[in-house]
Motif scaffolding. Structure first.
Motif, PDB file in Angstrom:
ATOM      1  N   GLN A 176      49.957 -71.717  12.406  1.00  0.00           N
ATOM      2  CA  GLN A 176      50.720 -70.509  12.724  1.00  0.00           C
ATOM      3  C   GLN A 176      51.180 -70.617  14.170  1.00  0.00           C
ATOM      4  OE1 GLN A 176      51.245 -67.991  10.560  1.00  0.00           O
ATOM      5  NE2 GLN A 176      52.260 -66.551  11.915  1.00  0.00           N
ATOM      6  N   ARG A 177      52.493 -70.793  14.378  1.00  0.00           N
ATOM      7  CA  ARG A 177      53.048 -70.894  15.737  1.00  0.00           C
ATOM      8  C   ARG A 177      52.324 -71.962  16.567  1.00  0.00           C
ATOM      9  NH1 ARG A 177      53.323 -65.812  19.144  1.00  0.00           N
ATOM     10  NH2 ARG A 177      54.441 -67.317  20.433  1.00  0.00           N
ATOM     11  N   ASP A 178      52.231 -73.183  16.027  1.00  0.00           N
ATOM     12  CA  ASP A 178      51.643 -74.313  16.743  1.00  0.00           C
ATOM     13  C   ASP A 178      50.151 -74.141  17.009  1.00  0.00           C
ATOM     14  OD1 ASP A 178      54.127 -75.657  16.892  1.00  0.00           O
ATOM     15  OD2 ASP A 178      54.687 -74.431  18.614  1.00  0.00           O
ATOM     16  N   VAL A 179      49.495 -73.325  16.215  1.00  0.00           N
ATOM     17  CA  VAL A 179      48.050 -73.146  16.311  1.00  0.00           C
ATOM     18  C   VAL A 179      47.439 -73.491  14.952  1.00  0.00           C
ATOM     19  CG1 VAL A 179      46.183 -71.488  16.663  1.00  0.00           C
ATOM     20  CG2 VAL A 179      48.241 -71.345  18.058  1.00  0.00           C
ATOM     21  N   VAL A 180      46.308 -74.201  14.983  1.00  0.00           N
ATOM     22  CA  VAL A 180      45.574 -74.499  13.753  1.00  0.00           C
ATOM     23  C   VAL A 180      44.525 -73.421  13.550  1.00  0.00           C
ATOM     24  CG1 VAL A 180      44.032 -76.101  12.586  1.00  0.00           C
ATOM     25  CG2 VAL A 180      45.965 -76.976  13.904  1.00  0.00           C
ATOM     26  N   ILE A 181      44.507 -72.853  12.365  1.00  0.00           N
ATOM     27  CA  ILE A 181      43.509 -71.849  11.986  1.00  0.00           C
ATOM     28  C   ILE A 181      42.741 -72.396  10.793  1.00  0.00           C
ATOM     29  CG2 ILE A 181      43.129 -69.496  11.161  1.00  0.00           C
ATOM     30  CD1 ILE A 181      45.875 -68.797  12.417  1.00  0.00           C
ATOM     31  N   GLN A 182      41.437 -72.541  10.955  1.00  0.00           N
ATOM     32  CA  GLN A 182      40.596 -72.910   9.823  1.00  0.00           C
ATOM     33  C   GLN A 182      39.631 -71.777   9.548  1.00  0.00           C
ATOM     34  OE1 GLN A 182      39.099 -76.894   9.147  1.00  0.00           O
ATOM     35  NE2 GLN A 182      37.030 -76.127   8.852  1.00  0.00           N
ATOM     36  N   HIS A 183      39.530 -71.420   8.281  1.00  0.00           N
ATOM     37  CA  HIS A 183      38.518 -70.445   7.897  1.00  0.00           C
ATOM     38  C   HIS A 183      37.764 -70.969   6.689  1.00  0.00           C
ATOM     39  CE1 HIS A 183      42.074 -68.226   5.681  1.00  0.00           C
ATOM     40  NE2 HIS A 183      41.768 -69.353   5.096  1.00  0.00           N
ATOM     41  N   GLY A 184      36.573 -70.438   6.517  1.00  0.00           N
ATOM     42  CA  GLY A 184      35.765 -70.905   5.410  1.00  0.00           C
ATOM     43  C   GLY A 184      34.800 -69.845   4.918  1.00  0.00           C
ATOM     44  N   SER A 185      34.400 -70.017   3.676  1.00  0.00           N
ATOM     45  CA  SER A 185      33.424 -69.153   3.030  1.00  0.00           C
ATOM     46  C   SER A 185      32.170 -69.974   2.769  1.00  0.00           C
ATOM     47  CB  SER A 185      33.995 -68.624   1.709  1.00  0.00           C
ATOM     48  OG  SER A 185      32.987 -68.068   0.895  1.00  0.00           O
ATOM     49  N   ILE A 186      31.025 -69.437   3.162  1.00  0.00           N
ATOM     50  CA  ILE A 186      29.747 -70.084   2.912  1.00  0.00           C
ATOM     51  C   ILE A 186      28.916 -69.134   2.056  1.00  0.00           C
ATOM     52  CG2 ILE A 186      27.712 -71.140   3.947  1.00  0.00           C
ATOM     53  CD1 ILE A 186      29.340 -71.409   6.543  1.00  0.00           C
ATOM     54  N   SER A 187      28.371 -69.652   0.969  1.00  0.00           N
ATOM     55  CA  SER A 187      27.568 -68.818   0.084  1.00  0.00           C
ATOM     56  C   SER A 187      26.167 -68.649   0.657  1.00  0.00           C
ATOM     57  CB  SER A 187      27.485 -69.430  -1.315  1.00  0.00           C
ATOM     58  OG  SER A 187      28.730 -69.379  -1.958  1.00  0.00           O
ATOM     59  N   TYR A 188      25.847 -67.420   1.068  1.00  0.00           N
ATOM     60  CA  TYR A 188      24.461 -67.150   1.458  1.00  0.00           C
ATOM     61  C   TYR A 188      23.616 -66.904   0.208  1.00  0.00           C
ATOM     62  CZ  TYR A 188      20.203 -64.901   2.732  1.00  0.00           C
ATOM     63  OH  TYR A 188      18.867 -64.597   2.815  1.00  0.00           O
TER      64      TYR A 188
END
Length: 278
Positions: A176-188
């Motif tokens: 997004q606009r020359d920015v890397v965004i990583q998101h993730g889901s971890i199962s607790y």
């Protein structure tokens, strides 16, 4: 600690928020990274529990009546992949935001770098996790946790089980606009009834539990301890300082959540905002 630690980072131990706001905050963090030279790592949860659809996912795959009946919110991510049910208790989520110029240009190399703190956090919890060693075929494509398991970005446990290892975390990136965004889901923990119920399908609950595992299953630690361990791993990975959202960021996120991520047109039909608005 990585070379990224030479830059300015903040760690946000974020409070529970609705799905539209959580997605909007990621784009706000991208602007902050570019305009204020401040990168973000954060750990967060969802309130109410939320189904996040993949960017191109067909809204007809959702059981809308079930979601309404159970009080489950629905939003749409900027990343691809299948839908993820983010339970208020059973899901732990994270985000990493950094300028694209500072991270590997190759997608797989960037995944490997950004998943370092996730794997370190799981190890510190006592979970034997790693990227999947082998591919596993898709069971139900609309669901992230039941899609094919990809060694490039899917984390499984116990890793030593090879083809029998079960998925514990899904991760995705976008720019997004020359920015890397990583998101993730971890199962607790596992909430198979809702994970299956949010989709327009007749899958058996065992289909989910046979494919997915959780921190609680693998290590038995309290959720609060798991969240803190993940936050510490993110903090140490980039030498982040403790931080908070600024008032102007929260205001911008509330506006974006209202106009985009919480709008029916975006959630159901992926309708874009007016020209010039992100």
């Amino acid at each position: 600690m990585t070379d990224l630690a030479e830059r300015s980072w903040r760690l946000l131990r974020d409070e529970p928020r609705d799905g539209a706001t959580q997605m909007a905050l990621e784009e706000v963090a991208a602007e902050t990274a570019l305009e204020d030279d401040l990168r973000t790592v954060r750990v967060y949860s969802w309130e109410p529990s939320t189904l996040s659809l993949g960017y191109r996912q067909d809204a007809d795959t959702v059981d809308w009546a079930y979601c309404e009946q159970e009080g489950i919110d629905v939003t749409r991510r900027q990343t691809g992949g299948g839908g993820i049910y983010h339970d208020r208790y059973a899901d732990i989520s994270y985000t990493i935001v950094a300028p694209a110029s500072e991270v590997p240009g190759d997608l797989m190399d960037c995944y490997e770098l950004f998943c370092e703190p996730v794997l370190a956090g799981l190890e510190a919890m006592g979970v034997e996790a790693d990227f999947a060693a082998v591919e596993q075929s898709s069971i139900y494509y609309p669901s992230c946790y039941l899609r094919d398991i990809n060694p490039a970005h899917d984390v499984v446990a116990p890793a030593s089980d090879g083809v029998d290892a079960r998925k514990i975390s899904g991760n995705a990136q976008y720019r997004q606009r020359d920015v890397v965004i990583q998101h993730g889901s971890i199962s607790y923990d596992l909430e198979p009834t809702h994970h299956v119920g949010v989709f327009e399908t007749d899958l058996e609950l065992e289909t989910f539990t046979d494919r997915v595992t959780s921190i609680r299953n693998e290590a038995g630690i309290d959720r609060e301890d798991a969240v803190e361990t993940l936050a510490t791993a993110l903090e140490e990975w980039c030498d982040a300082d403790e931080g908070d959202w600024r008032d102007d960021e929260l205001e911008a996120a509330a506006d974006l959540a209202d106009r985009k991520f919480g709008a029916d047109g975006w959630v159901r039909n992926r309708e874009v905002l007016e020209t010039g608005v992100q």
